[in-house]
Write a protein that holds these residues in place. Sequence first.
Motif, PDB file in Angstrom:
ATOM      1  N   ARG A 138       2.050 -11.091   4.657  1.00 21.05           N
ATOM      2  CA  ARG A 138       3.229 -10.725   3.874  1.00 21.05           C
ATOM      3  C   ARG A 138       4.053 -11.959   3.498  1.00 21.05           C
ATOM      4  NH1 ARG A 138       5.813  -4.979   5.281  1.00 21.05           N
ATOM      5  NH2 ARG A 138       6.908  -5.679   3.420  1.00 21.05           N
ATOM      6  N   SER A 139       4.094 -12.941   4.402  1.00 18.11           N
ATOM      7  CA  SER A 139       4.894 -14.131   4.102  1.00 18.11           C
ATOM      8  C   SER A 139       4.241 -15.008   3.044  1.00 18.11           C
ATOM      9  CB  SER A 139       5.126 -14.948   5.377  1.00 18.11           C
ATOM     10  OG  SER A 139       3.909 -15.517   5.846  1.00 18.11           O
ATOM     11  N   THR A 140       2.911 -14.959   2.937  1.00 24.55           N
ATOM     12  CA  THR A 140       2.205 -15.804   1.970  1.00 24.55           C
ATOM     13  C   THR A 140       1.880 -15.057   0.676  1.00 24.55           C
ATOM     14  OG1 THR A 140       0.089 -15.263   3.042  1.00 24.55           O
ATOM     15  CG2 THR A 140       1.206 -17.279   3.748  1.00 24.55           C
ATOM     16  N   LEU A 141       2.229 -13.759   0.627  1.00 27.42           N
ATOM     17  CA  LEU A 141       1.983 -12.961  -0.579  1.00 27.42           C
ATOM     18  C   LEU A 141       3.279 -12.274  -1.016  1.00 27.42           C
ATOM     19  CD1 LEU A 141      -1.402 -11.284   0.473  1.00 27.42           C
ATOM     20  CD2 LEU A 141      -1.119 -13.016  -1.313  1.00 27.42           C
ATOM     21  N   PRO A 142       4.298 -13.050  -1.373  1.00 23.15           N
ATOM     22  CA  PRO A 142       5.592 -12.439  -1.715  1.00 23.15           C
ATOM     23  C   PRO A 142       5.547 -11.537  -2.944  1.00 23.15           C
ATOM     24  CG  PRO A 142       5.558 -14.764  -2.326  1.00 23.15           C
ATOM     25  CD  PRO A 142       4.319 -14.519  -1.518  1.00 23.15           C
ATOM     26  N   GLY A 143       4.566 -11.708  -3.798  1.00 18.34           N
ATOM     27  CA  GLY A 143       4.477 -10.881  -4.992  1.00 18.34           C
ATOM     28  C   GLY A 143       3.656  -9.618  -4.809  1.00 18.34           C
ATOM     29  N   HIS A 144       3.073  -9.435  -3.624  1.00 15.58           N
ATOM     30  CA  HIS A 144       2.247  -8.261  -3.352  1.00 15.58           C
ATOM     31  C   HIS A 144       2.911  -7.404  -2.273  1.00 15.58           C
ATOM     32  CE1 HIS A 144      -0.699 -11.036  -5.154  1.00 15.58           C
ATOM     33  NE2 HIS A 144      -1.380  -9.941  -5.510  1.00 15.58           N
ATOM     34  N   ASP A 145       2.865  -6.114  -2.464  1.00 13.11           N
ATOM     35  CA  ASP A 145       3.382  -5.170  -1.476  1.00 13.11           C
ATOM     36  C   ASP A 145       2.197  -4.571  -0.729  1.00 13.11           C
ATOM     37  OD1 ASP A 145       4.986  -3.507  -0.016  1.00 13.11           O
ATOM     38  OD2 ASP A 145       5.207  -2.005  -1.602  1.00 13.11           O
ATOM     39  N   LEU A 146       2.012  -4.930   0.545  1.00 13.41           N
ATOM     40  CA  LEU A 146       0.906  -4.425   1.360  1.00 13.41           C
ATOM     41  C   LEU A 146       1.329  -3.125   2.035  1.00 13.41           C
ATOM     42  CD1 LEU A 146      -0.261  -7.741   3.080  1.00 13.41           C
ATOM     43  CD2 LEU A 146      -1.301  -6.598   1.125  1.00 13.41           C
ATOM     44  N   VAL A 147       0.558  -2.054   1.805  1.00  9.63           N
ATOM     45  CA  VAL A 147       0.923  -0.754   2.360  1.00  9.63           C
ATOM     46  C   VAL A 147      -0.291  -0.120   3.043  1.00  9.63           C
ATOM     47  CG1 VAL A 147       2.691  -0.403   0.604  1.00  9.63           C
ATOM     48  CG2 VAL A 147       0.390   0.498   0.227  1.00  9.63           C
ATOM     49  N   ASP A 148      -0.016   0.772   3.974  1.00  7.99           N
ATOM     50  CA  ASP A 148      -1.048   1.500   4.698  1.00  7.99           C
ATOM     51  C   ASP A 148      -1.814   2.403   3.732  1.00  7.99           C
ATOM     52  OD1 ASP A 148      -2.527   3.269   6.246  1.00  7.99           O
ATOM     53  OD2 ASP A 148      -0.938   3.638   7.697  1.00  7.99           O
ATOM     54  N   ALA A 149      -3.132   2.249   3.698  1.00  6.36           N
ATOM     55  CA  ALA A 149      -3.966   3.086   2.823  1.00  6.36           C
ATOM     56  C   ALA A 149      -5.135   3.702   3.587  1.00  6.36           C
ATOM     57  CB  ALA A 149      -4.477   2.267   1.641  1.00  6.36           C
ATOM     58  N   ASP A 150      -4.987   3.876   4.894  1.00  5.56           N
ATOM     59  CA  ASP A 150      -6.083   4.444   5.680  1.00  5.56           C
ATOM     60  C   ASP A 150      -6.473   5.837   5.203  1.00  5.56           C
ATOM     61  OD1 ASP A 150      -6.696   2.358   7.425  1.00  5.56           O
ATOM     62  OD2 ASP A 150      -5.119   2.896   8.831  1.00  5.56           O
ATOM     63  N   HIS A 151      -5.537   6.554   4.594  1.00  2.64           N
ATOM     64  CA  HIS A 151      -5.861   7.898   4.119  1.00  2.64           C
ATOM     65  C   HIS A 151      -6.952   7.871   3.044  1.00  2.64           C
ATOM     66  CE1 HIS A 151      -2.855   6.346   1.315  1.00  2.64           C
ATOM     67  NE2 HIS A 151      -3.288   7.224   0.434  1.00  2.64           N
ATOM     68  N   LEU A 152      -7.072   6.764   2.303  1.00  7.84           N
ATOM     69  CA  LEU A 152      -8.126   6.667   1.291  1.00  7.84           C
ATOM     70  C   LEU A 152      -9.509   6.639   1.940  1.00  7.84           C
ATOM     71  CD1 LEU A 152      -6.668   4.101  -1.274  1.00  7.84           C
ATOM     72  CD2 LEU A 152      -6.454   6.593  -1.239  1.00  7.84           C
ATOM     73  N   ALA A 153      -9.627   5.909   3.038  1.00 10.24           N
ATOM     74  CA  ALA A 153     -10.913   5.849   3.738  1.00 10.24           C
ATOM     75  C   ALA A 153     -11.280   7.216   4.297  1.00 10.24           C
ATOM     76  CB  ALA A 153     -10.857   4.815   4.853  1.00 10.24           C
ATOM     77  N   ARG A 154     -10.303   7.908   4.863  1.00  8.49           N
ATOM     78  CA  ARG A 154     -10.590   9.241   5.394  1.00  8.49           C
ATOM     79  C   ARG A 154     -11.046  10.185   4.283  1.00  8.49           C
ATOM     80  NH1 ARG A 154      -5.943   7.906   8.634  1.00  8.49           N
ATOM     81  NH2 ARG A 154      -4.534   8.960   7.184  1.00  8.49           N
ATOM     82  N   GLN A 155     -10.423  10.055   3.126  1.00  4.72           N
ATOM     83  CA  GLN A 155     -10.765  10.942   2.011  1.00  4.72           C
ATOM     84  C   GLN A 155     -12.167  10.661   1.473  1.00  4.72           C
ATOM     85  OE1 GLN A 155      -7.750  10.945  -1.029  1.00  4.72           O
ATOM     86  NE2 GLN A 155      -8.990  12.143  -2.469  1.00  4.72           N
ATOM     87  N   VAL A 156     -12.509   9.397   1.306  1.00  5.16           N
ATOM     88  CA  VAL A 156     -13.787   9.062   0.677  1.00  5.16           C
ATOM     89  C   VAL A 156     -14.964   9.293   1.620  1.00  5.16           C
ATOM     90  CG1 VAL A 156     -13.983   6.605   1.293  1.00  5.16           C
ATOM     91  CG2 VAL A 156     -14.752   7.381  -0.952  1.00  5.16           C
ATOM     92  N   ARG A 157     -14.712   9.272   2.936  1.00 13.66           N
ATOM     93  CA  ARG A 157     -15.810   9.433   3.900  1.00 13.66           C
ATOM     94  C   ARG A 157     -15.959  10.868   4.406  1.00 13.66           C
ATOM     95  NH1 ARG A 157     -13.973   4.767   7.207  1.00 13.66           N
ATOM     96  NH2 ARG A 157     -14.134   6.158   9.010  1.00 13.66           N
ATOM     97  N   ARG A 158     -15.134  11.773   3.938  1.00 14.08           N
ATOM     98  CA  ARG A 158     -15.084  13.124   4.508  1.00 14.08           C
ATOM     99  C   ARG A 158     -16.404  13.880   4.312  1.00 14.08           C
ATOM    100  NH1 ARG A 158     -13.502  17.874   2.082  1.00 14.08           N
ATOM    101  NH2 ARG A 158     -12.579  19.487   3.442  1.00 14.08           N
ATOM    102  N   ILE A 159     -16.954  13.877   3.100  1.00 19.40           N
ATOM    103  CA  ILE A 159     -18.217  14.551   2.812  1.00 19.40           C
ATOM    104  C   ILE A 159     -19.331  13.505   2.814  1.00 19.40           C
ATOM    105  CG2 ILE A 159     -19.496  15.979   1.189  1.00 19.40           C
ATOM    106  CD1 ILE A 159     -17.093  17.362   2.438  1.00 19.40           C
ATOM    107  N   LYS A 160     -20.366  13.765   3.597  1.00 16.40           N
ATOM    108  CA  LYS A 160     -21.453  12.799   3.751  1.00 16.40           C
ATOM    109  C   LYS A 160     -22.520  12.981   2.666  1.00 16.40           C
ATOM    110  CE  LYS A 160     -19.324  11.850   7.630  1.00 16.40           C
ATOM    111  NZ  LYS A 160     -17.925  12.255   7.815  1.00 16.40           N
ATOM    112  N   SER A 161     -23.108  11.864   2.264  1.00 12.14           N
ATOM    113  CA  SER A 161     -24.205  11.888   1.300  1.00 12.14           C
ATOM    114  C   SER A 161     -25.494  12.328   1.993  1.00 12.14           C
ATOM    115  CB  SER A 161     -24.397  10.493   0.708  1.00 12.14           C
ATOM    116  OG  SER A 161     -24.947   9.619   1.694  1.00 12.14           O
TER     117      SER A 161
END
Length: 393
Positions: A138-161
């Motif tokens: 966060r200190s070296t990326l002042p122009g980027h907002d880092l946010v929790d996105a773990d819900h995306l991984a849960r969503q994409v992995r929910r149904i198995k191929s």
Amino acid sequence: MLGIGGEEYEQRQIAMRRLAARAGFQGVVAWSRGGSTQDHYADVYYLTGFYQHQPFVPDAPGRWRAQGHAAVVLPVDGPALLLTDVRAVQEPRPAAPVRTAPDLVDALAEQIRASIPVGTVGLIGCEAMAASWWRRLRSTLPGHDLVDADHLARQVRRIKSPAELSLLRASGALGQRAMAAAQDAATPGTTEAEVAAAAIAEIVRAGGAYYGMGISSGAESHTFAASGPAPYSADRRLSAGDLLRIDLYGSVHGYLFDLARTWIVGTEPTTEQRRLLDAVRDSVHAGIEMLRPGRPIGEVARRCQKVFERSEFVAHHGLPGSEMGGAWGHGLGLSFEPPWVTEDGPDASERLEAGMCLALERRIAMPSVGDANYEDDVIITDSGPELITSDPR
């Protein structure tokens, strides 16, 4: 041949980009820990097929930082890049170009600046990201907002191929063979460690990965495992009539099996022991019968609970407290994951779909009686539940 092909990894990255864009992100970073543990490896592995075996080593600024970890930088409109401190990678090659850097945190910040425009970046794998590394990013990326996105991984992995389901079937079969090897080894006079060694040897011999276990027996059977670094005792020898309980987990190509069994060493169970064993097994089996597409998860949990409450064990001993906070199981794939099989809570109203995989389980732990644990892994299909940890014997 079992495994995930390059085309599927490409489709996974495309799916993640779409989810990230819909969430308003300019890109995502998947961060994972390796070191031959399977607690936090899934996010990088899912996108690239890469696993970092270097164990975690405390930071030595100027020499290395975040050793034992790996990261994938995935812009919504650009190619993925894998960051690792491994100098050479064996086949199969990861499904992304590889950049090697001894300081993964600085390299990650540099790559984010180079490939993701100023804006919001989703971080997948927050539990594996140390607070000191988060602060540095966060200190070296002042122009980027880092946010929790773990819900995306849960969503994409929910149904198995289909390829994932094949791996889960192979993993479940291996887990059952490992458990059968443990049962064969569990004779009067053997130690818990010798029983554990039989299960582990079966997993390793087949090319699987041993993750861990909880094992307890006899007077200590009401506990989950030994208190020391090893979950088994090399001194505790089994006696005829002992309760022996094992919760065993490992993987094939990263896809987990998670099963538990309890049995009586060297003899038939007593009436009291039979009540204990029947209560956990029958309640889990009742839930497995309910695992069909369209069924709310809460209904599965209520069915398990109702059968458990009607058991002879509860009639004689009363209702024991839950060892899993009221949950009757969880999703299964590259990790122990949602949905959680509970009567209430955020996942209770979620409806089952074909292609999901669940582990249903129950554990009773009462010092005056002992401990019993039963768990099976199940794939949801259009025609109903497919049990993948059935005992061929």
